[in-house]
Scaffold this motif. Structure first.
Motif, PDB file in Angstrom:
ATOM      1  N   SER A 254       0.780  -1.243   0.000  1.00  0.00           N
ATOM      2  CA  SER A 254       0.000   0.000   0.000  1.00  0.00           C
ATOM      3  C   SER A 254       0.811   1.292   0.000  1.00  0.00           C
ATOM      4  O   SER A 254       0.226   2.376  -0.037  1.00  0.00           O
ATOM      5  CB  SER A 254      -0.938   0.029   1.217  1.00  0.00           C
ATOM      6  OG  SER A 254      -0.200   0.033   2.423  1.00  0.00           O
ATOM      7  N   LEU A 255       2.137   1.200   0.039  1.00  0.00           N
ATOM      8  CA  LEU A 255       2.952   2.413   0.022  1.00  0.00           C
ATOM      9  C   LEU A 255       3.026   2.922  -1.416  1.00  0.00           C
ATOM     10  O   LEU A 255       3.691   2.331  -2.271  1.00  0.00           O
ATOM     11  CB  LEU A 255       4.355   2.128   0.566  1.00  0.00           C
ATOM     12  CG  LEU A 255       5.278   3.328   0.772  1.00  0.00           C
ATOM     13  CD1 LEU A 255       4.725   4.270   1.827  1.00  0.00           C
ATOM     14  CD2 LEU A 255       6.674   2.857   1.163  1.00  0.00           C
ATOM     15  N   SER A 256       2.333   4.015  -1.688  1.00  0.00           N
ATOM     16  CA  SER A 256       2.191   4.486  -3.067  1.00  0.00           C
ATOM     17  C   SER A 256       3.498   5.073  -3.585  1.00  0.00           C
ATOM     18  O   SER A 256       4.107   5.931  -2.953  1.00  0.00           O
ATOM     19  CB  SER A 256       1.089   5.540  -3.140  1.00  0.00           C
ATOM     20  OG  SER A 256       0.872   5.944  -4.475  1.00  0.00           O
ATOM     21  N   LEU A 257       3.906   4.608  -4.758  1.00  0.00           N
ATOM     22  CA  LEU A 257       5.083   5.129  -5.455  1.00  0.00           C
ATOM     23  C   LEU A 257       4.589   5.768  -6.748  1.00  0.00           C
ATOM     24  O   LEU A 257       4.504   5.117  -7.786  1.00  0.00           O
ATOM     25  CB  LEU A 257       6.086   4.007  -5.745  1.00  0.00           C
ATOM     26  CG  LEU A 257       6.628   3.264  -4.527  1.00  0.00           C
ATOM     27  CD1 LEU A 257       7.509   2.109  -4.960  1.00  0.00           C
ATOM     28  CD2 LEU A 257       7.390   4.207  -3.592  1.00  0.00           C
ATOM     29  N   SER A 258       4.234   7.030  -6.644  1.00  0.00           N
ATOM     30  CA  SER A 258       3.672   7.720  -7.804  1.00  0.00           C
ATOM     31  C   SER A 258       4.499   8.940  -8.143  1.00  0.00           C
ATOM     32  O   SER A 258       5.208   9.491  -7.305  1.00  0.00           O
ATOM     33  CB  SER A 258       2.215   8.134  -7.531  1.00  0.00           C
ATOM     34  OG  SER A 258       2.146   8.981  -6.404  1.00  0.00           O
ATOM     35  N   CYS A 259       4.376   9.349  -9.390  1.00  0.00           N
ATOM     36  CA  CYS A 259       5.031  10.578  -9.840  1.00  0.00           C
ATOM     37  C   CYS A 259       4.052  11.329 -10.728  1.00  0.00           C
ATOM     38  O   CYS A 259       3.511  10.755 -11.681  1.00  0.00           O
ATOM     39  CB  CYS A 259       6.313  10.275 -10.606  1.00  0.00           C
ATOM     40  SG  CYS A 259       7.134  11.768 -11.238  1.00  0.00           S
ATOM     41  N   TRP A 260       3.831  12.589 -10.386  1.00  0.00           N
ATOM     42  CA  TRP A 260       2.937  13.450 -11.155  1.00  0.00           C
ATOM     43  C   TRP A 260       3.706  14.638 -11.713  1.00  0.00           C
ATOM     44  O   TRP A 260       4.545  15.222 -11.025  1.00  0.00           O
ATOM     45  CB  TRP A 260       1.799  13.952 -10.272  1.00  0.00           C
ATOM     46  CG  TRP A 260       0.721  12.928 -10.096  1.00  0.00           C
ATOM     47  CD1 TRP A 260       0.652  11.949  -9.142  1.00  0.00           C
ATOM     48  CD2 TRP A 260      -0.439  12.775 -10.915  1.00  0.00           C
ATOM     49  NE1 TRP A 260      -0.478  11.195  -9.313  1.00  0.00           N
ATOM     50  CE2 TRP A 260      -1.172  11.685 -10.403  1.00  0.00           C
ATOM     51  CE3 TRP A 260      -0.924  13.457 -12.029  1.00  0.00           C
ATOM     52  CZ2 TRP A 260      -2.369  11.259 -10.960  1.00  0.00           C
ATOM     53  CZ3 TRP A 260      -2.116  13.040 -12.599  1.00  0.00           C
ATOM     54  CH2 TRP A 260      -2.828  11.950 -12.061  1.00  0.00           C
ATOM     55  N   GLN A 261       3.393  14.971 -12.960  1.00  0.00           N
ATOM     56  CA  GLN A 261       3.957  16.159 -13.605  1.00  0.00           C
ATOM     57  C   GLN A 261       2.892  17.238 -13.648  1.00  0.00           C
ATOM     58  O   GLN A 261       1.740  16.985 -14.016  1.00  0.00           O
ATOM     59  CB  GLN A 261       4.402  15.832 -15.032  1.00  0.00           C
ATOM     60  CG  GLN A 261       4.859  17.053 -15.826  1.00  0.00           C
ATOM     61  CD  GLN A 261       5.082  16.753 -17.302  1.00  0.00           C
ATOM     62  OE1 GLN A 261       5.224  15.600 -17.690  1.00  0.00           O
ATOM     63  NE2 GLN A 261       5.092  17.793 -18.122  1.00  0.00           N
ATOM     64  N   PHE A 262       3.274  18.463 -13.287  1.00  0.00           N
ATOM     65  CA  PHE A 262       2.371  19.606 -13.355  1.00  0.00           C
ATOM     66  C   PHE A 262       2.951  20.648 -14.303  1.00  0.00           C
ATOM     67  O   PHE A 262       4.091  21.097 -14.148  1.00  0.00           O
ATOM     68  CB  PHE A 262       2.180  20.216 -11.963  1.00  0.00           C
ATOM     69  CG  PHE A 262       1.609  19.249 -10.963  1.00  0.00           C
ATOM     70  CD1 PHE A 262       0.391  18.644 -11.170  1.00  0.00           C
ATOM     71  CD2 PHE A 262       2.319  18.945  -9.808  1.00  0.00           C
ATOM     72  CE1 PHE A 262      -0.133  17.740 -10.258  1.00  0.00           C
ATOM     73  CE2 PHE A 262       1.813  18.043  -8.888  1.00  0.00           C
ATOM     74  CZ  PHE A 262       0.581  17.435  -9.106  1.00  0.00           C
ATOM     75  N   GLY A 263       2.155  21.017 -15.307  1.00  0.00           N
ATOM     76  CA  GLY A 263       2.589  22.010 -16.283  1.00  0.00           C
ATOM     77  C   GLY A 263       3.423  21.414 -17.388  1.00  0.00           C
ATOM     78  O   GLY A 263       3.965  20.311 -17.274  1.00  0.00           O
ATOM     79  N   GLY A 264       3.526  22.142 -18.488  1.00  0.00           N
ATOM     80  CA  GLY A 264       4.322  21.687 -19.622  1.00  0.00           C
ATOM     81  C   GLY A 264       3.632  20.583 -20.410  1.00  0.00           C
ATOM     82  O   GLY A 264       2.479  20.224 -20.167  1.00  0.00           O
ATOM     83  N   GLU A 265       4.347  20.039 -21.377  1.00  0.00           N
ATOM     84  CA  GLU A 265       3.860  18.907 -22.150  1.00  0.00           C
ATOM     85  C   GLU A 265       4.344  17.617 -21.488  1.00  0.00           C
ATOM     86  O   GLU A 265       5.378  17.613 -20.819  1.00  0.00           O
ATOM     87  CB  GLU A 265       4.360  18.990 -23.592  1.00  0.00           C
ATOM     88  CG  GLU A 265       3.833  20.196 -24.350  1.00  0.00           C
ATOM     89  CD  GLU A 265       2.315  20.259 -24.361  1.00  0.00           C
ATOM     90  OE1 GLU A 265       1.676  19.199 -24.576  1.00  0.00           O
ATOM     91  OE2 GLU A 265       1.763  21.349 -24.132  1.00  0.00           O
ATOM     92  N   PRO A 266       3.608  16.512 -21.664  1.00  0.00           N
ATOM     93  CA  PRO A 266       4.002  15.262 -20.999  1.00  0.00           C
ATOM     94  C   PRO A 266       5.438  14.873 -21.334  1.00  0.00           C
ATOM     95  O   PRO A 266       5.853  14.925 -22.490  1.00  0.00           O
ATOM     96  CB  PRO A 266       3.008  14.232 -21.555  1.00  0.00           C
ATOM     97  CG  PRO A 266       1.843  15.036 -22.035  1.00  0.00           C
ATOM     98  CD  PRO A 266       2.409  16.346 -22.484  1.00  0.00           C
ATOM     99  N   ILE A 267       6.188  14.528 -20.328  1.00  0.00           N
ATOM    100  CA  ILE A 267       7.579  14.129 -20.517  1.00  0.00           C
ATOM    101  C   ILE A 267       7.629  12.770 -21.193  1.00  0.00           C
ATOM    102  O   ILE A 267       6.951  11.822 -20.781  1.00  0.00           O
ATOM    103  CB  ILE A 267       8.313  14.067 -19.165  1.00  0.00           C
ATOM    104  CG1 ILE A 267       8.307  15.442 -18.492  1.00  0.00           C
ATOM    105  CG2 ILE A 267       9.749  13.565 -19.330  1.00  0.00           C
ATOM    106  CD1 ILE A 267       8.717  15.404 -17.035  1.00  0.00           C
TER     107      ILE A 267
END
Length: 272
Positions: A254-267
């Protein structure tokens, strides 16, 4: 150049010793981004009512100490150093922006980087050759206030500064298990978070504790500081209001390993 902002899960301190899908993703992410002139990182492990950020430590010859602020892990973990340089020019910019936003702040010269900061940075930029400033968060502030502090720093992204929030969307150490399958309550909370972020539904996110499924399990009262960096990072992209999930996985069920990008075009990230 305007860089995106990122929210990055730092998981367990043991992440620094692991070779996993997530650590390989972080390494690819660092290579895929344009090289920043400096990094400003909000860490869940610097929780303070004051707004603080690191400044030059003359006793450490201008580099930031590596803090091993955890216990009970393999000895090899305590030998790791990540001596990133300070970033005095960016310090001045941050101070000016906080003053413009009427936010009192204080520079701290003898703190260094906690594991919420250096574990992520070391995975993304193992050479440690990019100047870093760590900023505190205040988990007692409302998500709206945390977002507003992020808004104050939007212009840093136009100065080629990479802004990171390091924490975790689901971070309940009392519910960790060794199971190989993600816990349904954790995935349901992350799915809800993803839906709100993708549509930039701020009113709903600001009151996640009432609106999200399993909110108290995902964000227990003793660990609210781990979700807070998401709002700081998100606020720095308020003018664009675009969010992209770059990675999602779980450790210990249950330990979430997430990465979110804010702004710009998708990497664009090459395959693992």
């Amino acid at each position: 150049m305007t860089l995106p902002a990122l929210f990055v899960a730092h998981g367990s301190p043991a992440l620094a010793l692991e070779d996993t899908k997530y650590t390989r993703f972080l390494h690819r992410l660092g290579k895929s981004l344009p090289t920043p002139s400096a990094i400003a990182i909000f860490s869940a492990h610097w929780d303070d009512a004051e707004q603080l950020f690191t400044t030059r430590d003359d006793l450490n010859e201008g580099s930031l100490k590596t803090l091993h602020d955890f216990y009970g892990f393999p000895e090899a973990l305590y030998q790791i150093k990540y001596p990133a340089a300070d970033a005095p020019v960016v310090e001045e910019s941050i101070g000016s922006l906080f003053r413009l936003g009427n936010l009192p702040y204080r520079k701290v010269s003898n703190r260094g980087l906690d594991h919420g900061a250096w574990i992520v940075l070391r995975a993304m930029y193992p050479e440690g050759n990019i100047p870093v400033i760590e900023l505190s968060i205040d988990s007692k502030r409302s998500p709206a206030e945390q977002y507003q502090i992020g808004q104050m720093l939007q212009s840093l992204r136009e100065q080629n500064v990479l802004i990171l929030g390091s924490g975790g969307t689901v971070h309940n150490l009392r519910k960790l298990e060794q199971g190989s399958e993600p816990a349904s309550w954790a995935t349901e909370f992350d799915t809800w978070i993803a839906e709100q972020l993708a549509s930039w539904r701020l009113p709903s996110l600001y009151h996640y504790e009432k609106n999200a499924p399993h909110a108290l399990s995902a964000v227990p009262t003793y660990a609210q500081e781990h979700l807070a960096p998401l709002f700081y990072a998100m606020g720095t992209a308020d003018e664009e209001r675009k969010a992209y999930r770059l990675f999602q996985d779980y450790a210990y069920s249950s330990l979430s390993l997430s990465c979110w990008q804010f702004g710009g075009e998708p990497i664009y990230l090459p395959e693992d």
